[in-house]
Design a protein around this motif. Structure first.
Motif, PDB file in Angstrom:
ATOM      1  N   LEU A   1       7.563 -12.417  19.850  1.00 38.20           N
ATOM      2  CA  LEU A   1       6.146 -12.757  19.801  1.00 38.20           C
ATOM      3  C   LEU A   1       5.305 -11.475  19.811  1.00 38.20           C
ATOM      4  N   MET A   2       5.656 -10.561  20.707  1.00 37.12           N
ATOM      5  CA  MET A   2       4.954  -9.278  20.789  1.00 37.12           C
ATOM      6  C   MET A   2       5.050  -8.516  19.470  1.00 37.12           C
ATOM      7  N   LEU A   3       6.258  -8.514  18.911  1.00 32.54           N
ATOM      8  CA  LEU A   3       6.457  -7.790  17.663  1.00 32.54           C
ATOM      9  C   LEU A   3       5.578  -8.395  16.570  1.00 32.54           C
ATOM     10  N   ALA A   4       5.528  -9.727  16.560  1.00 31.12           N
ATOM     11  CA  ALA A   4       4.688 -10.400  15.567  1.00 31.12           C
ATOM     12  C   ALA A   4       3.221 -10.031  15.792  1.00 31.12           C
ATOM     13  N   ILE A   5       2.838  -9.962  17.061  1.00 34.03           N
ATOM     14  CA  ILE A   5       1.439  -9.648  17.350  1.00 34.03           C
ATOM     15  C   ILE A   5       1.121  -8.194  16.998  1.00 34.03           C
ATOM     16  N   ALA A   6       2.062  -7.291  17.329  1.00 30.49           N
ATOM     17  CA  ALA A   6       1.856  -5.884  16.969  1.00 30.49           C
ATOM     18  C   ALA A   6       1.712  -5.762  15.456  1.00 30.49           C
ATOM     19  N   ALA A   7       2.529  -6.524  14.732  1.00 29.59           N
ATOM     20  CA  ALA A   7       2.448  -6.500  13.271  1.00 29.59           C
ATOM     21  C   ALA A   7       1.115  -7.073  12.804  1.00 29.59           C
ATOM     22  N   LEU A   8       0.681  -8.098  13.488  1.00 27.52           N
ATOM     23  CA  LEU A   8      -0.566  -8.762  13.097  1.00 27.52           C
ATOM     24  C   LEU A   8      -1.774  -7.837  13.279  1.00 27.52           C
ATOM     25  N   THR A   9      -1.826  -7.095  14.391  1.00 22.48           N
ATOM     26  CA  THR A   9      -2.967  -6.196  14.589  1.00 22.48           C
ATOM     27  C   THR A   9      -2.975  -5.078  13.547  1.00 22.48           C
ATOM     28  N   SER A  10      -1.789  -4.732  13.024  1.00 23.20           N
ATOM     29  CA  SER A  10      -1.758  -3.758  11.923  1.00 23.20           C
ATOM     30  C   SER A  10      -2.181  -4.421  10.616  1.00 23.20           C
ATOM     31  N   ALA A  11      -1.686  -5.627  10.402  1.00 25.40           N
ATOM     32  CA  ALA A  11      -1.999  -6.351   9.168  1.00 25.40           C
ATOM     33  C   ALA A  11      -3.499  -6.579   9.031  1.00 25.40           C
ATOM     34  N   ILE A  12      -4.140  -6.873  10.160  1.00 25.13           N
ATOM     35  CA  ILE A  12      -5.580  -7.101  10.119  1.00 25.13           C
ATOM     36  C   ILE A  12      -6.298  -5.872   9.591  1.00 25.13           C
ATOM     37  N   SER A  13      -5.870  -4.691  10.065  1.00 27.55           N
ATOM     38  CA  SER A  13      -6.553  -3.476   9.625  1.00 27.55           C
ATOM     39  C   SER A  13      -6.278  -3.199   8.150  1.00 27.55           C
ATOM     40  N   LEU A  14      -5.108  -3.639   7.664  1.00 30.59           N
ATOM     41  CA  LEU A  14      -4.804  -3.467   6.244  1.00 30.59           C
ATOM     42  C   LEU A  14      -5.651  -4.394   5.383  1.00 30.59           C
ATOM     43  N   LEU A  15      -5.709  -5.662   5.764  1.00 29.72           N
ATOM     44  CA  LEU A  15      -6.493  -6.621   4.976  1.00 29.72           C
ATOM     45  C   LEU A  15      -7.981  -6.283   5.035  1.00 29.72           C
ATOM     46  N   ASN A  16      -8.418  -5.815   6.201  1.00 29.17           N
ATOM     47  CA  ASN A  16      -9.823  -5.485   6.391  1.00 29.17           C
ATOM     48  C   ASN A  16     -10.310  -4.420   5.403  1.00 29.17           C
ATOM     49  N   ASN A  17      -9.375  -3.621   4.923  1.00 29.41           N
ATOM     50  CA  ASN A  17      -9.740  -2.494   4.076  1.00 29.41           C
ATOM     51  C   ASN A  17     -10.252  -2.944   2.700  1.00 29.41           C
ATOM     52  N   PRO A  18      -9.426  -3.645   1.894  1.00 31.20           N
ATOM     53  CA  PRO A  18      -9.975  -4.144   0.629  1.00 31.20           C
ATOM     54  C   PRO A  18     -11.121  -5.133   0.831  1.00 31.20           C
ATOM     55  N   VAL A  19     -11.061  -5.909   1.914  1.00 35.82           N
ATOM     56  CA  VAL A  19     -12.139  -6.875   2.148  1.00 35.82           C
ATOM     57  C   VAL A  19     -13.456  -6.154   2.387  1.00 35.82           C
ATOM     58  N   SER A  20     -13.449  -5.115   3.213  1.00 34.76           N
ATOM     59  CA  SER A  20     -14.725  -4.456   3.476  1.00 34.76           C
ATOM     60  C   SER A  20     -15.200  -3.680   2.251  1.00 34.76           C
ATOM     61  N   TYR A  21     -14.242  -3.290   1.393  1.00 38.40           N
ATOM     62  CA  TYR A  21     -14.671  -2.681   0.128  1.00 38.40           C
ATOM     63  C   TYR A  21     -15.468  -3.688  -0.711  1.00 38.40           C
ATOM     64  N   LEU A  22     -14.922  -4.914  -0.852  1.00 38.54           N
ATOM     65  CA  LEU A  22     -15.635  -5.919  -1.654  1.00 38.54           C
ATOM     66  C   LEU A  22     -16.980  -6.277  -1.031  1.00 38.54           C
ATOM     67  N   GLU A  23     -17.008  -6.269   0.292  1.00 38.66           N
ATOM     68  CA  GLU A  23     -18.275  -6.535   0.987  1.00 38.66           C
ATOM     69  C   GLU A  23     -19.286  -5.416   0.769  1.00 38.66           C
ATOM     70  N   ASP A  24     -18.842  -4.181   1.068  1.00 43.98           N
ATOM     71  CA  ASP A  24     -19.755  -3.032   1.009  1.00 43.98           C
ATOM     72  C   ASP A  24     -20.190  -2.725  -0.412  1.00 43.98           C
TER      73      ASP A  24
END
Ligand code: PHE
Length: 443
Positions: free
Chosen positions: A307-330
């Motif tokens: 579960l922890m490993l999945a969560i650690a992966a998820l907090t990284s994944a969020i920062s990855l997805l946030n990148n192209p998303v904030s580009y389209l926003e900005d």
């Protein structure tokens, strides 16, 4: 409109550490150390973390805070039109990384579920190997878990990142740390563990070559989430009064400690259970379940760990997805919801062939690599080093005065290592990364 800020400095450090700490530390680092010569790899890795890693971490945070933008805007406003390409490359890198990262993220969720349903109950490492092979090579099951992982990532990014990630990271990161320490204690007290500890800590220079250096540096970048803009974007939410070098120091230290703990947890167990340390990507998934079964309340710890490993992966994944998303926003004025769904679904689709590469598409080769390895190669060996050079030249030369202003809070805060930072960004990082980029392409 004033850009959103992190709630506190601690919150930012945990969120950035959440981005940095992920599968790269816990899953990839131990198997790389295992296949690249143990202690020799560790030393080279540590060297890159404290020199180039720290300096570029500080530089990326500063670029984000200075420009209040995601990478495309940040490169444009600091360097002009000619530099925009590096913003795009960073955004593309995020897209590709997440596509295969999420496949592995899916495996962690699968292991969590299987632990709870008793699907992994056996003490035999060979059987664990077979189970793992069966899971990842199946044409359907891992794709479903990849979909679940992407769906969770999308949900969090949809809701808006800041309070979500920040709050979650503040609780989850310390928990992950505590759990890993317990696991390390168990692993190093296994009979036969000493050999694994030796392997991990004693440099074996026989296996050392340029491939080791290039792998160690690629790993340092990947592990710190550098060279692809996630940290620039996170930096854009940092408060003007925070001291950037100090924050960067904490993030690098936390990230390094977790990788070290992961090595101390997995390699002793690998030797205790006679698994080949060079086994590659399966190492964590095969050896850990075997240790857990020897442990008091093992099923509980195993479920908690995955579960922890999945969560650690998820907090990284969020920062990855946030990148192209904030580009389209900005840059394209798209609203966050639409952007997140379009990008998220696109990344899911790109991940499908990576998942299939573990099984039915294992023999389909692109430039001599299966699809998963191709994506890894493109990002680790190509896009991240290019991003790293771009950031260091930007911070060290092109926008040097502005970045120094950020690092010292307009001269009001001490930054004793400024001369070292300048040397690394100006000379050492660009040359070292270029050398490794070129030699990485040749090996
Ligand atoms: N640093 C993350 C890890 O170690 C992976 C990652 C890379 C996350 C790049 C964001 C950006 O797992």
């Amino acid at each position: 409109m004033k850009r959103e800020n992190w709630g506190s400095r601690f919150g930012f450090i945990m969120a950035a550490a959440g981005s940095a700490i992920g599968l790269g530390n816990i899953w990839k680092f131990p198997y790389l150390a295992g296949s690249e010569g143990g202690g020799a790899f560790l030393l080279v890795y540590l060297f890159f973390m404290v020199t180039i890693g720290f300096c570029i971490m500080a530089a990326e945070i500063a670029m984000g805070r200075r420009t209040q933008q995601s990478p495309v805007g940040a490169f444009l406003s600091l360097g002009g039109k000619g530099w925009v390409i590096f913003g795009y490359l960073a955004t593309i890198a995020a897209f590709i990384i997440l596509s295969y990262y999420s496949v592995v993220g899916g495996w962690t969720i699968a292991y969590f579920v299987k632990t709870l349903t008793g699907g992994l109950a056996t003490t035999d490492a060979v059987t664990h190997g077979d189970n793992f092979g069966a899971l990842i090579s199946s044409p359907i099951e891992p794709i479903i878990y990849h979909g679940v992982f992407m769906a969770l990532t999308i949900l969090i990014v949809l809701k808006g990142v800041n309070s979500g990630i920040e709050k979650a990271s503040e609780v989850l990161m310390p928990l992950l740390f505590a759990l890993m320490i317990i696991m390390v204690i168990r692993a190093v007290t296994l009979p036969g563990a000493m050999e694994g500890i030796k392997f991990f800590l004693q440099p074996n220079w026989d296996q050392f070559d340029m491939g080791t250096v290039s792998a160690a540096m690629g790993q340092a970048f990947f592990s710190l989430s550098l060279g692809m803009g996630a940290i620039i974007t996170y930096g854009s939410y940092v408060s003007k009064s925070d001291r950037i070098p100090g924050s960067a120091g904490y993030i690098v230290t936390l990230d390094t400690s977790i990788a070290f703990l992961a090595g101390m947890m997995i390699l002793p167990a690998v030797f205790a259970f006679n698994v080949d340390p060079g086994a590659g990507p399966g190492l964590t998934f095969i050896t850990l379940p075997a240790i857990f079964e020897q442990m008091w309340a093992g099923t509980f710890f195993q479920a908690a760990f995955f579960l922890m490993l999945a969560i650690a992966a998820l907090t990284s994944a969020i920062s990855l997805l946030n990148n192209p998303v904030s580009y389209l926003e900005d840059n394209h004025g798209m609203n966050r919801q639409t952007a997140t769904i379009i990008v998220g679904v696109g990344i899911f689709l790109l991940g499908v062939p990576s998942s299939l590469a573990m099984g039915v598409w294992g023999d389909v080769s692109f430039f001599g690599k299966d699809f998963f390895s191709l994506c890894e190669f493109l990002t680790d060996k190509l896009l991240l080093p290019i991003g790293g050079i771009a950031v260091s030249v930007m911070a060290g030369w092109v926008a040097y005065p502005l970045i120094v202003e950020e690092l010292t809070n307009k001269g009001t805060a001490q930054f004793a290592y400024l001369p070292v930072w300048s040397f690394v960004c100006r000379i050492f990082a660009p040359l070292a990364i270029l050398y490794i980029l070129v030699s990485g392409l040749l090996v």
